[in-house]
Design an enzyme around this catalytic site. Sequence first.
Site, PDB file in Angstrom:
ATOM      1  N   LYS A  15       0.797  -1.045  -0.176  1.00  0.00           N
ATOM      2  CA  LYS A  15       0.071   0.186   0.084  1.00  0.00           C
ATOM      3  C   LYS A  15       1.010   1.281   0.360  1.00  0.00           C
ATOM      4  O   LYS A  15       0.307   2.364  -0.649  1.00  0.00           O
ATOM      5  CB  LYS A  15      -1.148   0.213   1.121  1.00  0.00           C
ATOM      6  CG  LYS A  15      -1.892  -1.133   1.633  1.00  0.00           C
ATOM      7  CD  LYS A  15      -2.553  -0.828   2.531  1.00  0.00           C
ATOM      8  CE  LYS A  15      -1.758  -0.767   3.318  1.00  0.00           C
ATOM      9  NZ  LYS A  15      -1.300  -1.880   4.138  1.00  0.00           N
ATOM     10  N   ARG A  88     -10.088   0.899   8.491  1.00  0.00           N
ATOM     11  CA  ARG A  88      -8.957  -0.602   8.921  1.00  0.00           C
ATOM     12  C   ARG A  88     -10.496  -1.424   9.848  1.00  0.00           C
ATOM     13  O   ARG A  88      -9.947  -2.733   9.994  1.00  0.00           O
ATOM     14  CB  ARG A  88      -7.199  -0.242   9.092  1.00  0.00           C
ATOM     15  CG  ARG A  88      -6.814  -1.042   9.241  1.00  0.00           C
ATOM     16  CD  ARG A  88      -5.787  -0.333  10.494  1.00  0.00           C
ATOM     17  NE  ARG A  88      -4.363  -1.104   9.941  1.00  0.00           N
ATOM     18  CZ  ARG A  88      -3.286  -0.240   9.842  1.00  0.00           C
ATOM     19  NH1 ARG A  88      -3.824   0.486   8.540  1.00  0.00           N
ATOM     20  NH2 ARG A  88      -1.948  -1.278   9.183  1.00  0.00           N
ATOM     21  N   ARG A 122      12.153  -4.399   4.747  1.00  0.00           N
ATOM     22  CA  ARG A 122      11.252  -3.679   5.238  1.00  0.00           C
ATOM     23  C   ARG A 122      12.328  -2.223   5.959  1.00  0.00           C
ATOM     24  O   ARG A 122      13.222  -2.697   6.998  1.00  0.00           O
ATOM     25  CB  ARG A 122      10.368  -3.107   5.258  1.00  0.00           C
ATOM     26  CG  ARG A 122       9.300  -2.169   5.254  1.00  0.00           C
ATOM     27  CD  ARG A 122       8.014  -1.650   5.170  1.00  0.00           C
ATOM     28  NE  ARG A 122       7.327  -1.911   6.181  1.00  0.00           N
ATOM     29  CZ  ARG A 122       5.762  -1.450   5.983  1.00  0.00           C
ATOM     30  NH1 ARG A 122       5.462  -1.393   5.453  1.00  0.00           N
ATOM     31  NH2 ARG A 122       5.373  -2.197   7.692  1.00  0.00           N
ATOM     32  N   ARG A 155      11.034  -0.537  11.391  1.00  0.00           N
ATOM     33  CA  ARG A 155      10.352  -0.304  12.056  1.00  0.00           C
ATOM     34  C   ARG A 155      10.052  -0.291  13.345  1.00  0.00           C
ATOM     35  O   ARG A 155      10.425  -2.331  13.442  1.00  0.00           O
ATOM     36  CB  ARG A 155       8.953  -0.223  11.158  1.00  0.00           C
ATOM     37  CG  ARG A 155       9.020   1.054  10.740  1.00  0.00           C
ATOM     38  CD  ARG A 155       7.531   0.981   9.945  1.00  0.00           C
ATOM     39  NE  ARG A 155       6.426   0.756  10.201  1.00  0.00           N
ATOM     40  CZ  ARG A 155       5.277   0.147   9.436  1.00  0.00           C
ATOM     41  NH1 ARG A 155       5.236   0.763   7.990  1.00  0.00           N
ATOM     42  NH2 ARG A 155       4.087  -0.053  10.076  1.00  0.00           N
ATOM     43  N   ARG A 166      -0.393  -8.392  13.423  1.00  0.00           N
ATOM     44  CA  ARG A 166      -0.793  -7.196  12.380  1.00  0.00           C
ATOM     45  C   ARG A 166      -1.653  -8.150  12.158  1.00  0.00           C
ATOM     46  O   ARG A 166      -2.336  -7.374  10.994  1.00  0.00           O
ATOM     47  CB  ARG A 166       0.376  -6.502  13.249  1.00  0.00           C
ATOM     48  CG  ARG A 166       0.660  -5.544  13.315  1.00  0.00           C
ATOM     49  CD  ARG A 166       2.813  -5.239  12.740  1.00  0.00           C
ATOM     50  NE  ARG A 166       2.036  -4.782  11.286  1.00  0.00           N
ATOM     51  CZ  ARG A 166       3.255  -4.144  10.719  1.00  0.00           C
ATOM     52  NH1 ARG A 166       4.594  -4.951  11.376  1.00  0.00           N
ATOM     53  NH2 ARG A 166       3.430  -3.500   9.637  1.00  0.00           N
TER      54      ARG A 166
HETATM   55  P1  ADP Z   1       1.570  -1.189   7.978  1.00  0.00           P
HETATM   56  O1  ADP Z   1       1.409  -0.075   6.295  1.00  0.00           O
HETATM   57  O2  ADP Z   1       2.527  -2.185   7.964  1.00  0.00           O
HETATM   58  O3  ADP Z   1      -0.252  -1.466   6.980  1.00  0.00           O
HETATM   59  P2  ADP Z   1       0.226   0.907   8.598  1.00  0.00           P
HETATM   60  O4  ADP Z   1       1.887   1.877   8.939  1.00  0.00           O
HETATM   61  O5  ADP Z   1      -0.107   1.079   7.531  1.00  0.00           O
HETATM   62  O6  ADP Z   1       0.939  -0.383   8.558  1.00  0.00           O
HETATM   63  O7  ADP Z   1       0.254   1.004  10.252  1.00  0.00           O
HETATM   64  C1  ADP Z   1       0.691   0.851  11.392  1.00  0.00           C
HETATM   65  C2  ADP Z   1       0.368   0.233  12.859  1.00  0.00           C
HETATM   66  O8  ADP Z   1      -0.317   1.275  12.843  1.00  0.00           O
HETATM   67  C3  ADP Z   1      -0.536  -0.483  13.051  1.00  0.00           C
HETATM   68  O9  ADP Z   1      -0.319  -1.538  13.155  1.00  0.00           O
HETATM   69  C4  ADP Z   1      -1.576   0.408  13.943  1.00  0.00           C
HETATM   70  O10 ADP Z   1      -1.436  -0.072  14.824  1.00  0.00           O
HETATM   71  C5  ADP Z   1      -1.408   1.666  13.370  1.00  0.00           C
HETATM   72  N1  ADP Z   1      -2.433   2.361  12.545  1.00  0.00           N
HETATM   73  C6  ADP Z   1      -2.551   2.594  11.324  1.00  0.00           C
HETATM   74  N2  ADP Z   1      -3.719   2.723  10.239  1.00  0.00           N
HETATM   75  C7  ADP Z   1      -4.434   2.884  11.933  1.00  0.00           C
HETATM   76  C8  ADP Z   1      -5.970   2.677  11.248  1.00  0.00           C
HETATM   77  N3  ADP Z   1      -6.879   3.445  10.548  1.00  0.00           N
HETATM   78  N4  ADP Z   1      -7.059   2.477  12.931  1.00  0.00           N
HETATM   79  C9  ADP Z   1      -6.253   2.186  14.134  1.00  0.00           C
HETATM   80  N5  ADP Z   1      -4.922   1.684  13.906  1.00  0.00           N
HETATM   81  C10 ADP Z   1      -4.319   2.215  13.318  1.00  0.00           C
HETATM   82  P1  ADP Z   2       2.262  -1.513   3.071  1.00  0.00           P
HETATM   83  O1  ADP Z   2       2.086  -0.203   2.746  1.00  0.00           O
HETATM   84  O2  ADP Z   2       0.864  -2.712   2.462  1.00  0.00           O
HETATM   85  O3  ADP Z   2       2.614  -2.721   4.381  1.00  0.00           O
HETATM   86  P2  ADP Z   2       4.272  -1.404   2.160  1.00  0.00           P
HETATM   87  O4  ADP Z   2       4.353  -0.719   0.251  1.00  0.00           O
HETATM   88  O5  ADP Z   2       5.325  -0.934   2.884  1.00  0.00           O
HETATM   89  O6  ADP Z   2       3.251  -2.096   2.320  1.00  0.00           O
HETATM   90  O7  ADP Z   2       5.983  -2.512   1.405  1.00  0.00           O
HETATM   91  C1  ADP Z   2       5.837  -3.340   2.474  1.00  0.00           C
HETATM   92  C2  ADP Z   2       7.103  -3.953   2.073  1.00  0.00           C
HETATM   93  O8  ADP Z   2       8.094  -4.481   0.287  1.00  0.00           O
HETATM   94  C3  ADP Z   2       8.622  -3.289   1.549  1.00  0.00           C
HETATM   95  O9  ADP Z   2      10.064  -3.426   2.021  1.00  0.00           O
HETATM   96  C4  ADP Z   2       8.247  -2.828  -0.029  1.00  0.00           C
HETATM   97  O10 ADP Z   2       9.467  -2.529  -0.512  1.00  0.00           O
HETATM   98  C5  ADP Z   2       8.147  -4.129  -0.835  1.00  0.00           C
HETATM   99  N1  ADP Z   2       7.165  -4.383  -1.670  1.00  0.00           N
HETATM  100  C6  ADP Z   2       6.210  -3.538  -1.978  1.00  0.00           C
HETATM  101  N2  ADP Z   2       5.738  -4.381  -2.783  1.00  0.00           N
HETATM  102  C7  ADP Z   2       6.742  -5.231  -3.239  1.00  0.00           C
HETATM  103  C8  ADP Z   2       6.644  -6.013  -4.432  1.00  0.00           C
HETATM  104  N3  ADP Z   2       5.584  -6.135  -6.030  1.00  0.00           N
HETATM  105  N4  ADP Z   2       7.708  -6.839  -4.371  1.00  0.00           N
HETATM  106  C9  ADP Z   2       7.862  -7.411  -3.370  1.00  0.00           C
HETATM  107  N5  ADP Z   2       8.359  -6.893  -2.665  1.00  0.00           N
HETATM  108  C10 ADP Z   2       7.599  -5.136  -2.517  1.00  0.00           C
END
Ligand code: ADP
Ligand code: ADP
Length: 211
Positions: A15, A88, A122, A155, A166
């Site tokens: 994302k 979410r 990551r 992170r 998660r």
């Molecule tokens: P990822 O990209 O790996 O899915 P995020 O950066 O979106 O993780 O979120 C990291 C953390 O921030 C989540 O595990 C949660 O604790 C909090 N968080 C982010 N967005 C939301 C949301 N919409 N509602 C509740 N908690 C959130």
């Molecule tokens: P999210 O926001 O959904 O948690 P991220 O965009 O942060 O996901 O991506 C999670 C990890 O996977 C990062 O280290 C990113 O560089 C890697 N990644 C994202 N898209 C791809 C893909 N299509 N193939 C391989 N690795 C990816």
Amino acid sequence: MDLKIVLLGPPGSGKGTQTERLCSELKLTKISTGDLLREAVRNDTPLGAKAKGYMDAGRLVPNDLVVDLVREKLKAVKGGVILDGFPRSLEQAQLLDKFAKIDLVIDINVNEEALVKRLTMRRTCKDCAGVYHLEYNPPREEDKCDRCHGPLYQRTDDTEKTVRERLRVYKESTLPLTKFYHEKGILRKVDGEGDISTVYQRILKAIKAKK
Ligand code: ADP
Ligand code: ADP
Ligand code: ZN
């Protein structure tokens, strides 16, 4: 383009990565609740202090901490928006419905073991929230962001244990949203496996079909 787009999908599905590129190429504004919360934690604001424990444990922070944040950000935006990481849960989606009309929800699908591998390797930029992967998308210079030269860090929630939690929370709280948006007729499923550009093209196709 003034679509309001939600990127749905489990942690690690891409994302943040896709949002970055979509925003720069389509001139959309990003609203990422994860980035906003991490910024609050880093700046030691009252919001950050309340959110930190939940984030470190891999749980969702309470709605009252995120919903107003999104409402305020949305109010300030002109033109198209990508919501990354919000809503979410079903409750968040219902609250969002009261202040915004979402045009398209893109549900990115990736198998669970691939997600774990992506998340535990990551790296994130402290300054611009840019996203990297040690193997799949390495920065040009070690530990430095390509875009802004900011320092890259791991992170605190990207450890295997927290990642598993998660993913559990995702299945329990976020996955029901796919049905909710499917029934509204605005959900598009996208295969999130394959390299970053391939996935980007799939998402672009779904967006173009909507315009
Ligand atoms: P990822 O990209 O790996 O899915 P995020 O950066 O979106 O993780 O979120 C990291 C953390 O921030 C989540 O595990 C949660 O604790 C909090 N968080 C982010 N967005 C939301 C949301 N919409 N509602 C509740 N908690 C959130
Ligand atoms: P999210 O926001 O959904 O948690 P991220 O965009 O942060 O996901 O991506 C999670 C990890 O996977 C990062 O280290 C990113 O560089 C890697 N990644 C994202 N898209 C791809 C893909 N299509 N193939 C391989 N690795 C990816
Ligand atoms: Zn950066």
